[in-house]
Design a protein around this motif. Sequence first.
Motif, short mmCIF file in Angstrom:
data_model
loop_
_atom_site.label_atom_id
_atom_site.label_comp_id
_atom_site.label_asym_id
_atom_site.label_seq_id
_atom_site.Cartn_x
_atom_site.Cartn_y
_atom_site.Cartn_z
N TYR A 117 -5.30 2.69 -2.64
CA TYR A 117 -4.34 3.81 -2.58
C TYR A 117 -3.93 4.26 -3.97
O TYR A 117 -3.75 5.44 -4.22
CB TYR A 117 -3.12 3.41 -1.75
N ARG A 118 -3.84 3.25 -4.86
CA ARG A 118 -3.45 3.60 -6.23
C ARG A 118 -4.54 4.48 -6.86
O ARG A 118 -4.25 5.50 -7.47
CB ARG A 118 -3.25 2.31 -7.03
N TYR A 144 -6.31 -3.03 -0.69
CA TYR A 144 -5.83 -1.76 -0.14
C TYR A 144 -4.81 -1.08 -1.04
O TYR A 144 -4.92 0.12 -1.31
CB TYR A 144 -5.37 -1.93 1.30
N PRO A 145 -3.83 -1.84 -1.57
CA PRO A 145 -2.94 -1.16 -2.54
C PRO A 145 -3.72 -0.55 -3.68
O PRO A 145 -3.44 0.57 -4.12
CB PRO A 145 -2.03 -2.29 -3.02
N ALA A 146 -4.76 -1.28 -4.15
CA ALA A 146 -5.54 -0.75 -5.27
C ALA A 146 -6.25 0.54 -4.86
O ALA A 146 -6.29 1.51 -5.63
CB ALA A 146 -6.55 -1.79 -5.74
N ALA A 165 0.84 -1.19 0.00
CA ALA A 165 0.00 0.00 0.00
C ALA A 165 0.88 1.25 0.00
O ALA A 165 0.62 2.21 -0.72
CB ALA A 165 -0.91 0.00 1.21
N GLN A 169 2.27 2.49 -3.27
CA GLN A 169 1.35 3.05 -4.24
C GLN A 169 1.38 4.57 -4.23
O GLN A 169 0.83 5.21 -5.10
CB GLN A 169 -0.09 2.60 -3.95
N ARG A 170 1.94 5.12 -3.21
CA ARG A 170 1.79 6.56 -3.05
C ARG A 170 3.14 7.26 -3.06
O ARG A 170 4.18 6.66 -2.84
CB ARG A 170 1.09 6.85 -1.72
N GLY A 171 3.09 8.56 -3.32
CA GLY A 171 4.28 9.40 -3.20
C GLY A 171 5.34 9.06 -4.24
O GLY A 171 5.12 8.29 -5.16
N GLU A 200 -4.50 7.86 -5.52
CA GLU A 200 -3.35 8.55 -6.10
C GLU A 200 -3.70 9.10 -7.48
O GLU A 200 -3.31 10.21 -7.84
CB GLU A 200 -2.20 7.55 -6.20
#
Lengths: 889, 111
Positions: B56-57, B52-54, A67, A70-72, B60
């Motif tokens: 956040y992606r 969850y990664p999805a 997770a 995925q950011r920054g 984003e």
Amino acid sequence: MNFQHQIGRRLRALFGRKRFEVDLAAELRAHLEMQEAANRAAGMSADEARYAARRQFGHLDGIKETARDQRGWVWLEQTLRDVRHAGRMLRKNRGFTAAAVTSLALCIGANTTIFSMLYALVIRPLPFQKPGQLVEIYNSFPKVGMPKLASNLGQYLDFKKDAPAFAQLALWRLDDYTLGEDRGPSRISGAIATAEIFELLGVQPMSGRFFTPQNHVPGADKVVILTQSFWESHFQSDPGVIGRTLRLDGEPFEIIGIAPRVFEAFDARVRLIRPLSWPPGQQFRHTGYSPQLFGRIQPTAGIGAVQSQVAALEKQYYDGAPPETRDFFDRTGHLIRVDTVQAQRAEPVKTSLYLLQGGVLFVLLIGCVNVANLLLARSNARSGEFAMRMALGASRGAIARQLLVESALLTCLGAAGGLLLAGSGLSAANHFTAQLLPDALPFGLDRHVLGYTAIITAVLTLFVGLLPVLHLLGGNLSGPIQIQGRGTSAGRGTQAVGSALVVAQVAFALVLLTGAGLLIRSFANVLAVEPGFDPQQVIGARIAVPPNKEKSFPPRLEAALREIPGVEASLATATPFLLVPPYQVSMPLGAVDLREYALPSGMSLPSVFYCGATPSYLKTMHIPLREGRWFDESDMGKGRAVVVDENFAKRYFAGRSAVGQRLVLNGSPPQKDEDWLEIVGVVGNVRHNGVEDKSGQPFLYLPLTQMPFYGMMSVLIRTARPVSEMVPLLREKVAAIDPELPVYAAETLDGVISGSVSNRRGIMLLLVSFAGIALLLSAVGIYGMLAYDVSRRIREIGIRSAIGATRPQIAGLIVSQGLWKTLIGVVLGVAGAALLSRYLTSLLFEVKPIDPFVYVAVSLLLMTVAALASWLPARRAAKVDPVVALRAE
Amino acid sequence: MPKEDKTDLLQGTLDMLILKALQLEPMHGFGISVRIRQMSDEVLQVEQGSLYPALYRLEEQGWIKAEWGVSDNNRKAKYYALTAAGRRQLEAETVNWEKLTAAINLVLRTV
């Protein structure tokens, strides 16, 4: 999506890491609890529900990890992490960091300082529109050693009429004025110019108006333009100044306008500009070289086209000129030349500045080699750490990035230190050159200079950073971790590179030392030259005397000075050695016709520098009389007597006496016998034009009364009293005779002589300090390499001494290693210096670029320093206790 | 390992499913996984490790936005809602998906 929004979000992601972590954990926990509740609703027991939820959920940290990614900006985060890590590493090794940063700061600081001077004086374009179109047209007389003399009204008028390649042409001459006012007279610099100068430079009046060609007529020329600085400093920016009257040399001028500050970039000394005027409708000769001629060439014309146009017009003039003029042009090899203003301005300082820039680049190379060597040794020592990290899963790329970031951090710290040093270096430079080079001042760290610093820092980072990285990538780090630097002769390759770096360093240092040595010898030679008079206890001062007071003022001043006890005073038109701005005296050069001397054909017309002097001059200056007599009071009135120097007598009257010979100065031979001047004496040679004057021109003295002052005269006073006491006394005497005449440029002649070589001294001192830094850096380099070598070979040394090597033998082993490398470096350096030193020729004085003494001396110096630098690690090696060394493993 | 009754999600389709799940109302992560299961008649199972990664992606990308809120049973939870860009993206992806499935159907039928 909106780009700014995205940046903002990423920055928040970057810096709001803590919050992000808390949020993520809370969110995942909420999910687990909901799953648990759902499980219980489906009929599971409490424990079962929790475990099932956990099971369904999977690996919590793995999810968090993914997770997060995925950011920054992941790469930026990693880089920041690397920077923090590098910072910690540098803090841990304070000694290393201090050594590296100091070397880098010295190198970068010196480079930035010199570059900003080079940029300001040579490279920076003039702040006028299309500065490449601005040219100067000047006359050159190669056969008599006069490469550049200014121009004249005749050329200006003729070129203006017939040379279409010019958009504008303007005459410009610097001129000093006595500003008459209530506070007492003062001397200011101004210029006389033709009206096109403003259009040519493309400047508009800041206030009021500029003068026009209508003001070129006598009677209409009593107007003056102020520069902005003068208006601000002298008139306190009073807007009502236009239309007021300014008294210059006693005459009233109407202030008609103010020139903006940009105009001062053309000549910063100038405080005011007034129009040149001449009687209209007249033909003017192309001889006499006083005002400078500037032009703006047409956008369509090249400098070559302009050059050929003026050359053709000059040829046309030559063809129609009287025979004497043609003869003069032939004998002097007269040429007319056109060059850009930019190039002409850079000319006098270009060589020295490029030399200094070359010098600091060498220092940079040496410093950079030092740092690379330090980093290399360190990365070698850290190979264990790297092997460990790679075993734990770090990629080679990650370690390489880490190393690069460390180097970059070092160079950036070095650059920051360098900029600080450059800042203070430049304020010192501004202070010392304030009078010498006013146009380019102040030197500063503008964006071009900062760009240069950024570029050298980047190149430096790549060079010093890539070396350890290459070493890392080439090395075999996957080998067993236990083989760490200590005890083994790790990395033959590294050692070879390290040695090569030291050799290179020594070679560079030797080149620099040779340059410095040659300049020191030149300077010593310059100082050793006898000026031809005794400057001790003589004070010289200049007094501005307008033409209408030339006859009345000097005798009254002489009489007044005679009243001061213990003082010997004399007057002259010039102060010898007064060569540097702002008050430099240019000695007039005149043509002489000798009655009893047949000029060999093809030989240039006899020419002499000359000045006027009073009867007491010889005694005041302590100039030796060789033959005949010096002037007496009766010569002042009659004015038929002249005195020449030994150069003159030797050149034209070798083997016979010059005394009694007849001549005429700047004129055609007179009909009547008594109109010829007569040589009454011969005196010793005086280097009026400075010790470095190589023209060997003969010199001639006239009675003071027989020579025009061109607005200024010198008073020379031999006295035991200090300047601080004598000068106010002199001012008092002058003011008592005429309160309108300012006294200025008052200094001891010792000071004047010292000032005349200040440029040479400055360049020498700078290069010597660069060479000193280079020497120091290479000593540190040699020391560092050997010290590191000794620390790595402790075990070997222990074995050697265990099997019977004596301490001197071990010390000798280490020292000889250092000396061998130095010797190779010296040999290469001597070869390099021999190749490069010829570029110094123009700055040398009576020293050949290949001066054996200098080469031997600097080689010995370098070897001595290298021996000292090697001795410290050698001593440590000799002290190694074999038992301790062997047990340590 | 092939599963018999539950289909693994094609790469990239998860994003579309999440957007679809959020089409009617904002939802928290758990709700989204439940909704996807329901919508697919229990066929599609979203692993939390992908969900969850999805999320956040997608956040984003600016297709969804998150806000803390309170769930039905008074629990603090992070709610995700479609943004305008997300709605457009869903439409585009739906069209693409239909084209793709039509093409695959065509292929399957001809073989």
